[in-house]
Scaffold this motif. Structure first.
Motif, PDB file in Angstrom:
ATOM      1  N   GLU A  34       0.849  -1.195   0.000  1.00 49.12           N
ATOM      2  CA  GLU A  34       0.000   0.000   0.000  1.00 49.12           C
ATOM      3  C   GLU A  34       0.881   1.240   0.000  1.00 49.12           C
ATOM      4  OE1 GLU A  34      -2.401   3.002   0.051  1.00 49.12           O
ATOM      5  OE2 GLU A  34      -3.232   0.976  -0.201  1.00 49.12           O
ATOM      6  N   ARG A  35       0.612   2.180  -0.921  1.00 46.44           N
ATOM      7  CA  ARG A  35       1.467   3.363  -1.031  1.00 46.44           C
ATOM      8  C   ARG A  35       1.261   4.361   0.106  1.00 46.44           C
ATOM      9  NH1 ARG A  35      -0.791   7.373  -5.799  1.00 46.44           N
ATOM     10  NH2 ARG A  35      -2.860   7.736  -4.923  1.00 46.44           N
ATOM     11  N   GLU A 230       3.401   2.550   2.914  1.00 46.04           N
ATOM     12  CA  GLU A 230       4.348   3.443   2.239  1.00 46.04           C
ATOM     13  C   GLU A 230       5.212   2.670   1.249  1.00 46.04           C
ATOM     14  OE1 GLU A 230       5.536   7.060   4.849  1.00 46.04           O
ATOM     15  OE2 GLU A 230       5.634   5.312   6.182  1.00 46.04           O
ATOM     16  N   ALA A 231       4.570   1.757   0.547  1.00 46.66           N
ATOM     17  CA  ALA A 231       5.229   0.929  -0.465  1.00 46.66           C
ATOM     18  C   ALA A 231       4.522   1.165  -1.797  1.00 46.66           C
ATOM     19  CB  ALA A 231       5.183  -0.547  -0.068  1.00 46.66           C
ATOM     20  N   GLU A 232       4.915   2.228  -2.488  1.00 46.58           N
ATOM     21  CA  GLU A 232       4.255   2.579  -3.746  1.00 46.58           C
ATOM     22  C   GLU A 232       4.825   1.758  -4.894  1.00 46.58           C
ATOM     23  OE1 GLU A 232       2.965   6.417  -6.481  1.00 46.58           O
ATOM     24  OE2 GLU A 232       3.997   6.715  -4.568  1.00 46.58           O
ATOM     25  N   ASP A 234       5.810   0.749  -8.473  1.00 43.50           N
ATOM     26  CA  ASP A 234       6.102   1.497  -9.695  1.00 43.50           C
ATOM     27  C   ASP A 234       6.470   0.588 -10.870  1.00 43.50           C
ATOM     28  OD1 ASP A 234       8.624   0.662  -8.963  1.00 43.50           O
ATOM     29  OD2 ASP A 234       9.494   2.678  -8.857  1.00 43.50           O
ATOM     30  N   THR A 247       8.861  -1.534  -5.875  1.00 46.20           N
ATOM     31  CA  THR A 247       8.346  -0.311  -5.263  1.00 46.20           C
ATOM     32  C   THR A 247       9.351   0.825  -5.452  1.00 46.20           C
ATOM     33  OG1 THR A 247       9.325  -0.748  -3.086  1.00 46.20           O
ATOM     34  CG2 THR A 247       7.142  -1.693  -3.536  1.00 46.20           C
ATOM     35  N   GLN A 248       8.887   2.055  -5.206  1.00 52.12           N
ATOM     36  CA  GLN A 248       9.733   3.225  -5.411  1.00 52.12           C
ATOM     37  C   GLN A 248      10.942   3.253  -4.489  1.00 52.12           C
ATOM     38  OE1 GLN A 248       7.516   6.878  -5.288  1.00 52.12           O
ATOM     39  NE2 GLN A 248       6.762   6.661  -7.388  1.00 52.12           N
TER      40      GLN A 248
END
Length: 463
Positions: A34-35, A230-232, A234, A247-248
């Motif tokens: 989840e970002r 906080e795992a977006e 990409d 992730t980013q």
């Protein structure tokens, strides 16, 4: 499966949380990415002046199937309350209860509008207009009078375009509300004056709608799900035997299957192998309406006795004003102040998107004055901006969605679900049920049953 995870779920909204929880219950190793720094997506609650508030107006429909309700009650106990709806809608210069009451419609609407509604109801069966757009479908169902006073302004406000430019599909998704107005119109036309009692209600958590998604997240963790905030994401790369999700911040997670609740245009942009140029162009044409949420703290107790007020009035961009504390029975809510939540659909390029908090609060004050609602004793205001909320069902969107969806269906080891993942705007209980069906389609050996999932999606498309 021979990979590090059996299932990777992208997105911790209601559908993603349920999918992760149910899959873990079946013994699969699940990671959820989840970002944001919290779970729930739009279903999460926020605290304003010590009051738990939703991001807009959320309810769990009373039509929620008993099996799903039983599972939610197991997680939440008595905190999942059955509440009586106390909503209103502004029609002309009058407020009417929702669901509609025939006696109130007949008593409160202007005689000229009642006459037009009655006339429309008598000619309803003879009206054979085209059903190519939202405007044509709604006018054929409830008549020009109600379209011009209610549905046309609502469409313009919610989707940022006139009903003539919106797909008929959006009207079909509002069949329940259309039927309510049709019944009211026919009753007025026959001058039925006796009171109409309409059963209505919804389920709502004692501590805000966010309590529901928090309970799902806790259940998922208890079942073994690894939730990473906080795992977006990409990049999503599909190989023959596994899927690699990056992730980013540089993390890479591999798994045998991915459930993606990402917006379809986002998934198309970050997936490898990349979709065709035609699919990329179609994905770029799938647009969303943004939402401004203005939370105004009112000093002096409750502001009103209603849970929400729908506002078609074109003189204000505010679509709805709700009072979160009225959705529930919670002794912990303070007695000396309350919070109003004003919803403003818009584009991120609209002027209203860039207004500061106090200017937006002034806009809410103007809306109250225009619509005859009580004034607010404002002591604080704060806002939130949501970039992708309402899918825009413009004319011709179906062709673009079909192109992108066909590409998504052909990707091995990736399944799209949820509101964003399927470009739909359904009720929360439907998103939860969709997640149940997706997990049920995972075979015991980890392979995904595309036939079972297709049957489930077809069932949802008809509901």
């Amino acid at each position: 499966m021979g990979t590090s995870h059996d299932l990777i779920v992208i997105g911790a909204g209601p559908a993603g949380l349920v999918a992760a929880w149910r899959a873990a219950q079946r013994g699969f190793k699940v990671t959820l990415l989840e970002r944001a720094d919290h779970v729930g997506g739009m279903g999460a609650s926020v605290e304003v002046a010590g009051i738990r508030c939703d991001q807009g107006s959320h309810r769990l429909d009373r039509a929620t199937p008993e099996g799903l309700l039983r599972d939610l009650r197991t997680l939440m106990g008595d905190d999942l309350q059955l509440r009586t709806r106390s909503s209103r809608i502004r029609v002309g210069d009058q407020w009417l209860s929702l669901p509609l009451r025939v006696d109130e419609v007949a008593r409160r609407l202007p005689a000229s509008l009642l006459a037009r509604i009655a006339k429309d109801s008598t000619t309803m069966s003879f009206r054979r207009g085209s059903e190519e757009s939202y405007a044509s479908v709604v006018q054929s169902r409830v008549g020009p009078a109600l379209y011009e006073s209610v549905y046309g302004p609502l469409a313009q406000k919610q989707w940022g375009m006139p009903g003539e430019n919106i797909s008929a599909e959006q009207a079909y998704r509002q069949s329940a509300r259309l039927s309510a107005w049709k019944v009211a119109g026919r009753a007025v036309g026959r001058l039925r004056r006796k009171k109409q009692q309409t059963a209505s209600g919804y389920y709502y958590p004692r501590n805000g709608f966010g309590e529901l998604v928090e309970a799902l997240a806790n259940a998922a963790v208890d079942s073994g799900v690894d939730i990473r905030l906080e795992a977006e994401v990409d990049r999503v790369r599909v190989y023959e035997d596994e899927v690699e999700v990056g992730t980013q911040d540089g993390d890479v997670v591999t798994g045998g299957l991915v459930f993606s609740t990402l917006p379809l245009p986002v998934l198309a942009r970050i997936s490898r192998p990349a979709p065709s140029l035609t699919s990329i162009e179609s994905a770029a044409r799938l647009r969303y309406r943004a939402m401004l949420l203005v939370y105004v703290v009112h000093e002096g107790g409750r502001w009103s006795r209603y849970d929400s007020h729908d506002i078609p009035d074109p003189r204000t961009p505010v679509l709805r004003i709700s009072e979160p504390a009225n959705y529930r029975d919670n002794p912990a809510d303070p007695d000396d102040h309350s919070v109003l939540c004003a919803e403003i659909p818009c584009s991120m390029t609209d002027e209203v998107w860039g207004l500061d908090d106090e200017s937006l609060a002034d806009l809410v004050d103007e809306t109250l004055g225009l619509t005859g609602l009580p004034s607010v004793n404002r002591v604080h205001v704060e806002t939130r901006r949501l970039g992708q909320v309402y899918p825009i069902y413009r004319l011709g969107y179906e062709n673009d969605l079909a192109e992108v969806d066909a590409w998504a269906r052909m990707i091995r080891r990736i399944v799209t679900l949820g509101r964003q993942g399927l470009f739909i705007f359904d009720n929360v209980h439907q998103a939860l049920l969709m997640a149940y069906d997706a997990v049920d389609a995972i075979r015991d050996d980890g392979r995904f049953d595309r036939y079972a999932w297709t049957v489930a999606r077809e069932r949802f498309s008809r509901s």
